[in-house]
Motif scaffolding. Structure first.
Motif, PDB file in Angstrom:
ATOM      1  N   VAL A   1      -7.400  -4.690  -2.968  1.00  0.00           N
ATOM      2  CA  VAL A   1      -7.301  -3.414  -2.258  1.00  0.00           C
ATOM      3  C   VAL A   1      -6.455  -2.428  -3.060  1.00  0.00           C
ATOM      4  CG1 VAL A   1      -6.392  -2.280  -0.180  1.00  0.00           C
ATOM      5  CG2 VAL A   1      -7.672  -4.425   0.016  1.00  0.00           C
ATOM      6  N   LEU A   2      -5.311  -2.885  -3.537  1.00  0.00           N
ATOM      7  CA  LEU A   2      -4.421  -2.033  -4.325  1.00  0.00           C
ATOM      8  C   LEU A   2      -5.058  -1.691  -5.667  1.00  0.00           C
ATOM      9  CD1 LEU A   2      -1.023  -3.865  -3.633  1.00  0.00           C
ATOM     10  CD2 LEU A   2      -2.091  -2.012  -2.328  1.00  0.00           C
ATOM     11  N   ALA A   3      -5.728  -2.670  -6.269  1.00  0.00           N
ATOM     12  CA  ALA A   3      -6.363  -2.435  -7.572  1.00  0.00           C
ATOM     13  C   ALA A   3      -7.489  -1.406  -7.454  1.00  0.00           C
ATOM     14  CB  ALA A   3      -6.889  -3.748  -8.130  1.00  0.00           C
TER      15      ALA A   3
ATOM     16  N   ALA B   1       0.835  -1.201   0.000  1.00  0.00           N
ATOM     17  CA  ALA B   1       0.000   0.000   0.000  1.00  0.00           C
ATOM     18  C   ALA B   1       0.872   1.255   0.000  1.00  0.00           C
ATOM     19  CB  ALA B   1      -0.944  -0.017   1.193  1.00  0.00           C
ATOM     20  N   LEU B   2       1.665   1.415  -1.066  1.00  0.00           N
ATOM     21  CA  LEU B   2       2.552   2.575  -1.165  1.00  0.00           C
ATOM     22  C   LEU B   2       1.761   3.872  -1.153  1.00  0.00           C
ATOM     23  CD1 LEU B   2       4.961   1.269  -3.969  1.00  0.00           C
ATOM     24  CD2 LEU B   2       5.142   0.976  -1.496  1.00  0.00           C
TER      25      LEU B   2
ATOM     26  N   ASN C   1      -0.998  -2.192   6.187  1.00  0.00           N
ATOM     27  CA  ASN C   1      -1.051  -3.653   6.146  1.00  0.00           C
ATOM     28  C   ASN C   1      -2.280  -4.179   5.424  1.00  0.00           C
ATOM     29  OD1 ASN C   1       1.400  -4.249   7.361  1.00  0.00           O
ATOM     30  ND2 ASN C   1       0.552  -4.046   9.417  1.00  0.00           N
ATOM     31  N   LEU C   2      -3.302  -3.345   5.233  1.00  0.00           N
ATOM     32  CA  LEU C   2      -4.463  -3.768   4.435  1.00  0.00           C
ATOM     33  C   LEU C   2      -4.049  -4.112   3.003  1.00  0.00           C
ATOM     34  CD1 LEU C   2      -7.241  -1.243   5.507  1.00  0.00           C
ATOM     35  CD2 LEU C   2      -7.228  -3.712   5.905  1.00  0.00           C
ATOM     36  N   GLY C   3      -2.939  -3.526   2.553  1.00  0.00           N
ATOM     37  CA  GLY C   3      -2.488  -3.767   1.186  1.00  0.00           C
ATOM     38  C   GLY C   3      -1.496  -4.906   1.045  1.00  0.00           C
TER      39      GLY C   3
END
Length: 353
Positions: free
Chosen positions: A145-147, A108-109, A260-262
């Motif tokens: 999540v990232l997408a 999750a940058l 951390n979700l990512g």
């Protein structure tokens, strides 16, 4: 460097760094086509202390990025970031210089605002990640999540999870508990402090069963009172291959942070590749993996204690069923073999076998 490049990949780290190895080098090993690879300093990480120890190499790395831009590659894969010093200028120039450019990220940058010490505050990653997503022709995200976030700035986003090669892990041969029981964790020195989140649970399980903890990573002791029942093994490709099969239960506690979700759940996939039952925090991708693997998903320290004791007290065949289930799911849904055609298609490399 050639005046014009056909295919190139840019990574911030060398092959020894987990992220670059998993998201770039392992794929390149499999596609059988020539890529020119630029790894910033070919180091395991780009911490400020490492950069300060190699000023000449840093200057050379910055100059090489300029050479990649001038070479105007036909296909370019940029993973995470081009330079730890960049605020997005290198990422934008590289991605727009290529005929077809793909940006890949697995953390999750976008929520990295430079939390931590002074050096980290001076090098946030959120802005450059957004620039990279905007200027790529296509984005590969490690999870939904990232997408979802990337889709706000980029129309062409594909999800490819971080994958494992089952052949790189010794399959757990038996599920009779070690004496004493052997809990296990694998990872870098930067995130082993996550074990302190469940220190009370680990201490209680050790008190009741004598269980010890094998830690595969750094050999430097940093976990306080837990060190009295920790046995450390230095990470290497060889130790990663064999050590997980000697454990009884893998561990993956995570702090409940937006970053951390990512995460892509890679530790859980490593445990699964070895057929090792595991217990993990149900955060982000972990929650979905735990559901598919039919593994415990504790929230509190009491939950962790109960989950670990239940696995230790379970019959041998129950642990074996969990380990085999996790390994089978991983082979079908999270292995390089399963995803290679889609990864090659995402880079428009043509058919691969």
């Amino acid at each position: 460097m050639k005046r014009h490049l056909d295919r190139c990949a840019i990574t911030p780290y060398g092959r020894e760094a987990g992220s670059s190895r998993v998201r770039v080098f392992e794929w390149l090993d499999r596609v059988g086509t020539n890529f020119t690879v630029g790894s910033y300093l070919s180091l395991p990480d780009a911490s400020a202390s490492r950069l300060l120890r190699h000023p000449v190499s840093v200057a050379g790395a910055e100059l090489r990025l300029g050479a990649f831009v001038r070479a105007r590659p036909r296909r370019l894969l940029l993973h995470r970031e081009a330079s730890p010093l960049s605020r997005g200028w290198w990422e934008r120039r590289l991605l727009t210089s290529a005929e077809f450019a793909v940006y890949d990220f697995d953390d999750a940058l976008q929520w990295d605002r430079g939390e931590g010490g002074l050096a980290r505050r001076l090098a946030p990653k959120a802005g450059k990640a957004e620039l990279a997503v905007r200027h790529a022709d296509r984005v590969i995200a490690g999870n939904a999540v990232l997408a979802d976030w990337a889709s706000r700035f980029q129309r062409d986003v594909v999800i490819i999870p971080s994958c494992v090669s089952l052949e790189d892990y010794t399959r757990k041969p038996a599920y009779v508990l070690r004496d004493p029981p052997r809990l296990g964790w694998i990872g870098s020195r930067h995130n082993e402090a996550s074990l302190l989140l469940i220190a009370d649970a680990l201490t209680e399980v050790h008190r009741r069963t004598g269980a010890r903890l094998t830690l595969v990573g750094t050999t430097t002791r940093s976990l306080g009172a837990l060190e009295s029942f920790i046995d450390r093994i230095a990470w290497s490709p060889a130790s990663q291959r064999t050590a997980l099969a000697d454990m009884d239960i893998g561990l993956m506690p995570l702090p409940a942070t937006t970053y951390n979700l990512g995460k892509c759940g890679y530790k859980l996939l490593q445990y699964a590749a070895a057929g090792l039952p595991a217990v993990a925090s149900p955060l982000g991708v972990n929650a979905d993996l735990l559901r598919q693997f039919e593994l415990p998903a504790p929230h509190t320290q009491d939950d962790w204690t109960a989950a670990l004791l239940e696995l230790i007290d379970s019959p041998q065949d129950a642990r074996e069923r969990l380990g085999r289930t996790a390994r089978g799911v991983t082979a079908r849904r999270y292995s390089y073999n399963a995803w290679l055609p889609r990864w090659a298609a995402a880079l428009e490399l043509g058919p691969v076998t």
